[in-house]
Design a protein around this motif. Structure first.
Motif, short mmCIF file in Angstrom:
data_model
loop_
_atom_site.label_atom_id
_atom_site.label_comp_id
_atom_site.label_asym_id
_atom_site.label_seq_id
_atom_site.Cartn_x
_atom_site.Cartn_y
_atom_site.Cartn_z
N ILE A 134 0.84 -1.20 0.00
CA ILE A 134 0.00 0.00 0.00
C ILE A 134 0.88 1.25 0.00
O ILE A 134 0.60 2.22 -0.71
CB ILE A 134 -0.97 -0.04 1.19
N HIS A 135 1.94 1.22 0.77
CA HIS A 135 2.93 2.30 0.76
C HIS A 135 3.45 2.51 -0.66
O HIS A 135 3.52 3.64 -1.16
CB HIS A 135 4.08 1.93 1.71
N TYR A 136 3.82 1.41 -1.32
CA TYR A 136 4.31 1.51 -2.69
C TYR A 136 3.26 2.10 -3.63
O TYR A 136 3.59 2.87 -4.53
CB TYR A 136 4.74 0.14 -3.23
N SER A 137 2.01 1.75 -3.44
CA SER A 137 0.95 2.21 -4.34
C SER A 137 0.88 3.73 -4.38
O SER A 137 0.71 4.33 -5.45
CB SER A 137 -0.40 1.63 -3.91
N LYS A 156 6.45 13.25 1.99
CA LYS A 156 6.46 12.87 3.40
C LYS A 156 5.06 12.64 3.94
O LYS A 156 4.76 11.57 4.51
CB LYS A 156 7.16 13.96 4.22
N GLU A 157 4.16 13.59 3.73
CA GLU A 157 2.81 13.45 4.29
C GLU A 157 1.97 12.45 3.51
O GLU A 157 1.13 11.75 4.09
CB GLU A 157 2.12 14.82 4.35
N LEU A 158 2.18 12.36 2.20
CA LEU A 158 1.43 11.37 1.41
C LEU A 158 1.78 9.95 1.85
O LEU A 158 0.92 9.08 1.92
CB LEU A 158 1.71 11.56 -0.08
N LEU A 159 3.05 9.72 2.16
CA LEU A 159 3.44 8.39 2.59
C LEU A 159 3.00 8.10 4.03
O LEU A 159 2.74 6.95 4.38
CB LEU A 159 4.95 8.20 2.44
N LYS A 160 2.90 9.15 4.85
CA LYS A 160 2.31 8.95 6.18
C LYS A 160 0.84 8.54 6.04
O LYS A 160 0.35 7.66 6.77
CB LYS A 160 2.42 10.22 7.01
N LYS A 166 -4.97 13.42 9.52
CA LYS A 166 -4.13 14.52 10.00
C LYS A 166 -2.97 14.75 9.03
O LYS A 166 -2.61 15.92 8.76
CB LYS A 166 -3.61 14.19 11.40
N SER A 167 -2.39 13.69 8.50
CA SER A 167 -1.30 13.83 7.54
C SER A 167 -1.77 14.53 6.28
O SER A 167 -1.07 15.40 5.74
CB SER A 167 -0.72 12.45 7.20
N LEU A 168 -2.95 14.17 5.81
CA LEU A 168 -3.49 14.82 4.62
C LEU A 168 -3.83 16.28 4.87
O LEU A 168 -3.65 17.13 4.00
CB LEU A 168 -4.73 14.06 4.12
N ASP A 169 -4.32 16.57 6.07
CA ASP A 169 -4.67 17.96 6.40
C ASP A 169 -3.47 18.88 6.26
O ASP A 169 -3.61 20.06 5.92
CB ASP A 169 -5.23 18.05 7.82
N LYS A 170 -2.27 18.37 6.53
CA LYS A 170 -1.06 19.18 6.48
C LYS A 170 -0.72 19.66 5.07
O LYS A 170 0.03 20.62 4.91
CB LYS A 170 0.12 18.40 7.07
N ILE A 171 -1.26 18.97 4.05
CA ILE A 171 -0.97 19.37 2.67
C ILE A 171 -2.24 19.83 1.94
O ILE A 171 -2.26 19.95 0.72
CB ILE A 171 -0.29 18.22 1.88
N SER A 172 -3.27 20.12 2.70
CA SER A 172 -4.56 20.47 2.11
C SER A 172 -4.55 21.83 1.40
O SER A 172 -5.43 22.12 0.59
CB SER A 172 -5.66 20.46 3.17
N GLN A 173 -3.55 22.68 1.73
CA GLN A 173 -3.44 23.96 1.05
C GLN A 173 -2.72 23.85 -0.28
O GLN A 173 -2.76 24.77 -1.09
CB GLN A 173 -2.71 24.96 1.95
#
Length: 295
Positions: free
Chosen positions: A186-189, A204-208, A268-275
């Motif tokens: 899933i990480h690889y995907s 970084k955040e996408l892989l988190k 939360k990881s996705l929220d960090k790149i939502s902008q």
């Protein structure tokens, strides 16, 4: 599953299935081997891994409608090969997968083993037989080899087999087992989408997010083995009583709580790149779990 994810899945799953059906059998020079490979690939499944790659690309703003899908679909070949081998008598000895007899029940253990071998190597052929930049091809091959190999998925299977019936793993050890066995693919995907879409600044955040989704996926699978039914899951249930699972370690309620905590971490990881990008599609993947588990 929310509307956005359902629409995305309904749009792309038939395209994925058609591409797989059209490109597996013709890559085998032995009729029965090709039929055995196609039998498991065409048996269905959620196609979550290639869908995650496509969703990552779409979130990065990459036009995916005219893309060569084969390098993206290579992950599904690896996943299917792992299921064929996992079902073999020497492994889990299962006779049902996705509501159908497992590969070795139809073609025999020898041919099923070869079918898995064929799908594994074909996956790497698809990664390099395309028009992607050579540098991207190399990155994809390296990433998939690591995710599926003896430091990735195969290592997870090894940990599972070695400890089955002997050692009760603690939570950290169980996380390591399933990060390798399930989470690395899933990480690889998601990583494949980052590589193809050149999204390194968001890596970084996408892989988190990917790792949270992978953990949630395994916890959810363990829960379904307890509360699911054979007809809806397409495979036997209550098979994991003597295995290292989140439900056996934490109890059903504890596993449900950990699932919700894991989903929150991913969001939360996705929220960090939502902008920087539209995270709504990737966020919607978590509804695959939420609507089927009590909070």
């Amino acid at each position: 599953m929310n509307k956005q994810l359902l629409e995305f899945q309904n749009e792309w799953t038939p395209i994925i299935n058609e591409a797989l059906a059209n490109n597996v059998v013709k890559n085998s020079d032995q009729k029965t081997l090709g039929e055995s490979m196609a039998y498991s690939v065409d048996a269905g499944g959620k196609r979550l891994r290639p869908l995650l790659t496509l969703a990552t690309l779409k979130s990065l703003g990459i036009e995916i409608n005219d893309m060569d899908l084969l390098p993206i679909l290579s992950i599904e070949l690896i996943h299917t090969y792992s299921l064929i081998h996992d079902d073999l008598p020497a492994m889990d000895n299962d006779d049902l997968r996705r509501g159908k007899p497992t590969n070795h029940m139809v073609f025999g253990s020898g041919m099923a083993t070869l079918a898995g071998d064929g799908l594994q190597t074909l996956a790497f052929q698809w990664l390099v037989n395309n028009n992607l930049p050579i540098n991207d091809q190399v990155k994809l091959v390296k990433a998939l080899a690591q995710a599926a190999g003896p430091k990735g998925m195969v290592a997870g299977q090894g940990i599972d087999i070695f400890n089955e019936g002997k050692t009760k793993l603690d939570f950290k050890q169980l996380q390591t087992l399933h990060r390798r066995k399930t989470g690395d693919l899933i990480h690889y995907s998601v990583l494949a989408g980052i590589i193809i879409g050149h999204g390194d600044e968001l890596k970084k955040e996408l892989l988190k997010f990917a790792d949270s989704f992978g953990l949630a996926f395994q916890i959810y699978d363990d829960i379904l083995d307890v509360v699911g039914d054979k007809a809806s899951l397409g495979k036997p249930v209550n098979q994991d009583q003597d295995k290292n699972t989140y439900t056996n370690l934490l109890g059903l309620a504890g596993a449900q709580k950990k699932l919700m905590e894991t989903i929150k971490m991913g969001k939360k990881s996705l929220d960090k790149i939502s902008q920087q990008i539209d995270i709504s599609l990737l966020n919607s993947f978590f509804t695959y779990f939420e609507l089927n588990i009590e909070d």
